[in-house]
Design an enzyme around this catalytic site. Sequence first.
Site, PDB file in Angstrom:
ATOM      1  N   ARG A   1       0.807  -1.211  -0.066  1.00  0.00           N
ATOM      2  CA  ARG A   1      -0.004   0.020   0.101  1.00  0.00           C
ATOM      3  C   ARG A   1       0.820   1.200   0.197  1.00  0.00           C
ATOM      4  NH1 ARG A   1      -2.835  -1.434   4.290  1.00  0.00           N
ATOM      5  NH2 ARG A   1      -4.671  -2.148   3.020  1.00  0.00           N
ATOM      6  N   ILE A   2       1.818   1.301   0.844  1.00  0.00           N
ATOM      7  CA  ILE A   2       2.754   2.644   0.937  1.00  0.00           C
ATOM      8  C   ILE A   2       3.656   2.536  -0.461  1.00  0.00           C
ATOM      9  CG2 ILE A   2       4.928   3.578   2.131  1.00  0.00           C
ATOM     10  CD1 ILE A   2       3.580   2.088   4.724  1.00  0.00           C
TER      11      ILE A   2
ATOM     12  N   ASP B   1       8.440  -6.989  -6.724  1.00  0.00           N
ATOM     13  CA  ASP B   1       7.601  -7.566  -5.982  1.00  0.00           C
ATOM     14  C   ASP B   1       6.861  -8.712  -6.662  1.00  0.00           C
ATOM     15  OD1 ASP B   1       5.278  -8.294  -4.281  1.00  0.00           O
ATOM     16  OD2 ASP B   1       4.957  -6.349  -3.534  1.00  0.00           O
TER      17      ASP B   1
ATOM     18  N   ASP C   1      14.741   4.908   8.880  1.00  0.00           N
ATOM     19  CA  ASP C   1      13.644   5.393   9.822  1.00  0.00           C
ATOM     20  C   ASP C   1      13.363   3.963  10.684  1.00  0.00           C
ATOM     21  OD1 ASP C   1      11.840   7.081  11.098  1.00  0.00           O
ATOM     22  OD2 ASP C   1      10.317   5.817  10.416  1.00  0.00           O
TER      23      ASP C   1
ATOM     24  N   ALA D   1      10.423   0.668   6.213  1.00  0.00           N
ATOM     25  CA  ALA D   1       9.399  -0.721   6.581  1.00  0.00           C
ATOM     26  C   ALA D   1       9.675  -1.059   7.564  1.00  0.00           C
ATOM     27  CB  ALA D   1       9.526  -1.427   5.264  1.00  0.00           C
ATOM     28  N   ARG D   2      10.590  -1.895   7.738  1.00  0.00           N
ATOM     29  CA  ARG D   2      10.961  -2.778   8.779  1.00  0.00           C
ATOM     30  C   ARG D   2      12.698  -3.296   8.946  1.00  0.00           C
ATOM     31  NH1 ARG D   2       6.862  -1.359  10.398  1.00  0.00           N
ATOM     32  NH2 ARG D   2       5.161  -2.699  11.155  1.00  0.00           N
TER      33      ARG D   2
ATOM     34  N   GLY E   1       5.646   7.217  10.157  1.00  0.00           N
ATOM     35  CA  GLY E   1       4.121   6.839  10.396  1.00  0.00           C
ATOM     36  C   GLY E   1       3.513   7.764  10.943  1.00  0.00           C
TER      37      GLY E   1
ATOM     38  N   GLU F   1      16.263  -2.099  16.859  1.00  0.00           N
ATOM     39  CA  GLU F   1      15.748  -1.049  17.181  1.00  0.00           C
ATOM     40  C   GLU F   1      15.341  -0.520  18.437  1.00  0.00           C
ATOM     41  OE1 GLU F   1      12.800   0.163  13.794  1.00  0.00           O
ATOM     42  OE2 GLU F   1      11.614   0.876  15.469  1.00  0.00           O
TER      43      GLU F   1
ATOM     44  N   HIS G   1      11.968   5.883  14.001  1.00  0.00           N
ATOM     45  CA  HIS G   1      10.617   5.239  13.627  1.00  0.00           C
ATOM     46  C   HIS G   1       9.633   6.203  13.730  1.00  0.00           C
ATOM     47  CE1 HIS G   1       8.752   1.007  13.252  1.00  0.00           C
ATOM     48  NE2 HIS G   1       8.007   1.719  12.751  1.00  0.00           N
TER      49      HIS G   1
END
Length: 330
Positions: A162-163, A182, A264, A240-241, A291, A269, A288
């Site tokens: 989505r992002i 993807d 980010d 993302a992660r 968002g 983390e 982070h």
Amino acid sequence: MSDHPAVVLALPPDLAEDLLPAELRARLDRAADWDPAVNLQAGPAPAALARAEVLLTGWGCPVLDAEFLARAPRLRAVVHAAGSVKAHVTDAVYAAGIVVSSAAEANARPVAEYTVAALVFAAKRAFGAARALRTGHDGHQHSPGAATGLTGCVVGVVGASRIGRLVIAMLADYDVEVLVADPYADPAELGGATLVDLDTLCRRADVVTVHAPALPETRHLLDTRRLGLLRDGAILINTARGTLVDTAALTRECAAGRLDAVLDVTDPEPLPLDHPLLTLPNVLVTPHIAGVRGRELRLLGGYAVAEIERYAAGLPLRGAIRHADLARMA
């Protein structure tokens, strides 16, 4: 389902006011039967939970396992005023026929905006130039042939999530070529971007931005080998992660000056305070924050309230998450 379903909150109490400001509380008053003073994250409320038809959840929500559901026999919907539901939604929820919705769509835009801003600043080498300025070096002078600026870049988007799709759409306003990697992507939804395999993306991209979910199969998706495929001077952006990138391998590449990075999210983390990525002049690490934060929190609350309004009206939920899709989502 009733016209005014009983709604119980399971939101972080310190964020409830920002998630549900006055205008959203007024809408919830009109759509549902709820008590803003009752919040499962502030304390147990067995009577309210026993009659709850909708659970309005947020970060830190209790795990909705079979034991929890036994105390909520009337529960028919879980509306999450945040992104991922993996921390609290279990198979038992779907087995009970409870519909699940997430406000991830509302969180996506701030992350995409942050990503595009990072693309622009990083492509100008703004972060390193700012650090150089503090040490007395003037980075304003023009360098003939300098590989700076987003114009003319090849941007690689890892994950048409989505992002990721929002980032692709926003990049339509820039003079860039967009590549996407993807395995589940539908080329028709990529807005003119070119679908390629990940190795090809790494070889061709000037800037790589990561938007894939953190799954066992995506751990260290960008490992030593793939980071090595990136051209000298390439930029990696990760909102993302952290586990999608091999931190040790990226640290080596950035310390050598071959790659720049805007992170980010990290793995671990947060990073230890003495970690090299926190001090390298060609790396920017933020905590982070891509968002929703601050005033943006009402975007999540507004999305969730709209879902409850749809539920009360007997309409399909916009952010509904199917059980079959949960395994490969963030």
